[in-house]
Design an enzyme around this catalytic site. Structure first.
Site, PDB file in Angstrom:
ATOM      1  N   ARG A  51       0.840  -1.198   0.000  1.00 30.75           N
ATOM      2  CA  ARG A  51       0.000   0.000   0.000  1.00 30.75           C
ATOM      3  C   ARG A  51       0.875   1.248   0.000  1.00 30.75           C
ATOM      4  O   ARG A  51       1.379   1.657   1.054  1.00 30.75           O
ATOM      5  CB  ARG A  51      -0.894   0.004   1.234  1.00 30.75           C
ATOM      6  N   ASP A  53       1.546   5.128   0.120  1.00 29.20           N
ATOM      7  CA  ASP A  53       0.807   6.212   0.770  1.00 29.20           C
ATOM      8  C   ASP A  53       0.341   7.257  -0.236  1.00 29.20           C
ATOM      9  O   ASP A  53       0.796   7.290  -1.382  1.00 29.20           O
ATOM     10  CB  ASP A  53       1.702   6.918   1.806  1.00 29.20           C
ATOM     11  N   TYR A 111      12.929   0.614  -3.374  1.00 30.20           N
ATOM     12  CA  TYR A 111      12.348   1.957  -3.384  1.00 30.20           C
ATOM     13  C   TYR A 111      13.442   2.964  -3.711  1.00 30.20           C
ATOM     14  O   TYR A 111      14.620   2.752  -3.382  1.00 30.20           O
ATOM     15  CB  TYR A 111      11.760   2.318  -2.017  1.00 30.20           C
ATOM     16  N   ARG A 197      10.408   6.498   4.340  1.00 33.63           N
ATOM     17  CA  ARG A 197      10.396   7.952   4.538  1.00 33.63           C
ATOM     18  C   ARG A 197      11.062   8.342   5.861  1.00 33.63           C
ATOM     19  O   ARG A 197      11.739   9.373   5.950  1.00 33.63           O
ATOM     20  CB  ARG A 197       8.978   8.470   4.465  1.00 33.63           C
TER      21      ARG A 197
END
Length: 245
Positions: A51, A53, A111, A197
């Site tokens: 998922r 964000d 990522y 993050r």
């Protein structure tokens, strides 16, 4: 019944993340399901590898979907793409064995996070990188990143308090920079809610000498979210790739 593995790219700027929600139709999953349902004539469910964000982008999100029959050639990459918004695209569709699940079958992810350290935000890339106008000590960031490699409890690096397990393995963190642009690539078995993050915010604090490289290890040891860094904005984050056996 036929199971398909889809590779999807999207610009997350306008959307409330991947996962469908009851109070908005601005989700990637919701839009894909609606468009595919309209073309098949029956309800479908598409499962993503994770998922992302609100505001997070994807170069290679993976999803799985089960259809009742065999669609025509180019059904996903040509027909469905014609009805999708311009900021969502199905890049590839493969017929796979029944039982494949984009999230449960995944063994690793990559990522990327992009940072603009210029005095003013770049006109053309401002949606896709975090404007952080500070000089960064990349060697210090790499030193700090070294403490994060391997298998650890990453409880300090997530904002979700009720995770079933916070144990994850990070294989590599690569930090590169040139002409006011810094890129950080993370490779691992998987990542917790906000983990990439928070890791990025922590490394940026190390790069601006607001924290020592060793403090990254201390946060792992104490499992205290307050010992880790700030939450970097969503717009600089891209899901690059998902791996399967």
């Amino acid at each position: 019944m036929r199971t398909y593995k889809l590779t999807i790219a999207y610009d997350g700027t306008r959307y409330q993340g991947w996962q469908r929600q009851m109070n908005t139709d601005r989700t990637i999953q919701g839009i894909l399901e609606k468009v595919i349902c309209e073309q098949t004539g029956y309800k479908v469910e598409i499962n993503g590898s994770g998922r992302t964000d609100a505001g997070v982008h994807a170069k290679g999100q993976t999803a799985s979907i089960v259809l009742a029959g065999q669609p025509e050639d180019g059904f996903f990459t040509e027909k469905i793409n014609r009805f999708l918004p311009e900021d969502i695209r199905i890049l590839d569709a493969q017929l796979v064995k029944n039982g494949f699940h984009a999230r449960k079958s995944a063994v690793g992810k990559a990522y990327e996070y992009y940072i603009d350290t210029g005095e003013k935000p770049d006109v053309f890339t401002r949606r896709y990188c975090y404007h952080f106008p500070h000089e960064l000590d990349l060697e210090r960031m790499r030193e700090a990143a070294g403490y994060l490699l391997g298998t650890h409890e990453f409880q300090a690096y997530t904002d979700k308090k009720d995770e079933t397990s916070t144990k994850r393995t990070i294989y590599d963190i690569m930090i590169s920079g040139q002409d006011g642009r810094v890129a950080i690539e993370y490779k691992g078995t998987g990542f917790l809610y906000h983990m990439v993050r928070i890791l990025t915010g922590t490394l940026l604090e190390a790069g601006t000498h607001q924290r020592t490289a060793e403090s990254v290890r201390d946060a792992l040891r104490t499992k205290d979210r307050g010992q880790a860094g700030f939450l970097a904005p969503a717009r600089g984050l891209f899901l690059k790739e998902v791996w399967y056996k």
